[in-house]
Design a protein around this motif. Sequence first.
Motif, mmCIF file in Angstrom:
data_model
loop_
_atom_site.group_PDB
_atom_site.id
_atom_site.type_symbol
_atom_site.label_atom_id
_atom_site.label_comp_id
_atom_site.label_asym_id
_atom_site.label_seq_id
_atom_site.Cartn_x
_atom_site.Cartn_y
_atom_site.Cartn_z
ATOM 1 N N GLY A 83 0.802 -1.202 0.000
ATOM 2 C CA GLY A 83 0.000 0.000 0.000
ATOM 3 C C GLY A 83 0.839 1.258 0.000
ATOM 4 O O GLY A 83 1.798 1.392 -0.775
ATOM 5 N N LEU A 84 0.472 2.189 0.855
ATOM 6 C CA LEU A 84 1.172 3.474 0.917
ATOM 7 C C LEU A 84 2.647 3.296 1.258
ATOM 8 O O LEU A 84 3.492 4.067 0.813
ATOM 9 C CB LEU A 84 0.492 4.376 1.951
ATOM 10 N N ALA A 93 -1.402 5.681 -8.505
ATOM 11 C CA ALA A 93 -2.535 4.983 -7.896
ATOM 12 C C ALA A 93 -2.034 3.727 -7.205
ATOM 13 O O ALA A 93 -1.056 3.107 -7.643
ATOM 14 C CB ALA A 93 -3.578 4.625 -8.964
ATOM 15 N N TRP A 94 -2.700 3.370 -6.099
ATOM 16 C CA TRP A 94 -2.337 2.160 -5.372
ATOM 17 C C TRP A 94 -3.541 1.687 -4.563
ATOM 18 O O TRP A 94 -4.519 2.423 -4.383
ATOM 19 C CB TRP A 94 -1.140 2.417 -4.446
ATOM 20 N N ASP A 135 -7.393 -1.792 3.973
ATOM 21 C CA ASP A 135 -8.810 -1.722 3.608
ATOM 22 C C ASP A 135 -9.084 -2.065 2.152
ATOM 23 O O ASP A 135 -10.250 -2.093 1.727
ATOM 24 C CB ASP A 135 -9.350 -0.328 3.912
ATOM 25 N N LYS A 136 -8.014 -2.254 1.326
ATOM 26 C CA LYS A 136 -8.151 -2.622 -0.092
ATOM 27 C C LYS A 136 -8.882 -1.557 -0.909
ATOM 28 O O LYS A 136 -9.421 -1.858 -1.982
ATOM 29 C CB LYS A 136 -8.878 -3.972 -0.233
#
Length: 473
Positions: free
Chosen positions: A422-423, A448-449, A454-455
Amino acid sequence: MNDNAALRLMRADLLPVVAAVLGEYLGAPGARVSVDEMHERLSAELDEVRDHFDLGNKSAKAYCDDWRDAGLIIRRPALQARGETYELSSEARDALRIVEQLDSPQTTVTESRLVALMAAVHRLALETDTDVTRRLDALMVERAHIDREIERISGGDVEVLDDRRATERLADILLQAQGLPADFARVRARFEELNQELRAGILAVDEVQSTVLDDIFRGVDLIESSDEGRTFTAFSSLLRDPEQSSRLDADVTDILDRDFAQGLEPGSRRALRGLVRDLKNGSREVHGVLTDFARGLRRYVYSQEFQRDRVLRVALQEALAAALPASVRSRPFTEIGRELELSAMGWNSVGEVVPHDPSEFDAGESLVEVQTHAVDFAALAVIARETEIDYDELTRNVNDVVRSRGPSTVAEVLNVHEATQGLASVVGLLSLAARFGRVDRDRREQIAWTGAADKHRRTAEIVVHRFTETVPA
């Protein structure tokens, strides 16, 4: 040799150990380490190098005491918290600079150094010339040169330094910047000496004492009005000027964005990026010391404390004058038939008192045997990924995209390889690009990712970070 701490360090048998330890923990501009933390760190270092150097059985505290007695480190009260800190002396910084220059010597006379020398000589000759005609002629020549440059650049003929010469000039700038911490430490040490000299002058019973007192009562700041104080005040005022400081900061940012600066080592980039900050911090610290000394000197005079010290000084001088002829007839350890009863109370530092802590005698719960289990490597890997950025995975992803597509941005890497963390993966890619790639602050791109927890799909706009070559594994 005996009076200079830098020369004593250069002659020391343990120079490699001392220089490495002091440079690592106290070599940064304005670096201070608490006494307890320094002892703990040094103790761990000594355990590492005892097999390679003859260090004896000295403790970390004993080595710090030796370095302090040798004038290499200074122990001062901490400014922000209780306790004391260690910092390098100006002589120790001089010695570390010598070691650095021996490790990375300047073997050639660079063009930039010669240009700077010639410009300084010309400027000094011009500004000290009292002949108006010659000064006007020099200014006319300079203006004609500027007009030709403006005309040439307006016509599109822009001459840019090649990478070799630009890198050479940048190396000279960084070499000068290395001496700034030692310069600030030297100025601070000189202010301390000046403060002691003025206090000694106040206690002297002569015209000097009267002059110093008169100046202080008239409100004259003797420390700031000294030669060293005026020089530092001029430097500090120039640095505090918003226009000059902003221009210097902008110039440093522009240099770091140039193509020739992309190949700099991370340490050199950090030194250049922090140049303005280090200058301001060092100036602020020395200015604070200057202010404290001036206030303390004024308070010392206005409170009349100097009169008590003068009486004590006169009493000591009289005792020494009486002891000198007596020493010819009687030795200090000669029995004189008199006894002096000393106080039975022992004088100890309050710092030696150790409060009783009942928890130290609590053994805790009884130990029980716990059944052992095999370690699940996959579970450990999952825990590690939850707390640390997986730079190995990011490096493989970047190198895969660069090898297949050539220079690529962070967005292009994310389009090929998903941000599995993620981030955290995005932050890791930006960190790698800042260290090993190029940052184009004039352009932006969308990335974007998917959030790791939390998907949810997220997007952001960032400055373009481009990987120009593979990242070292």
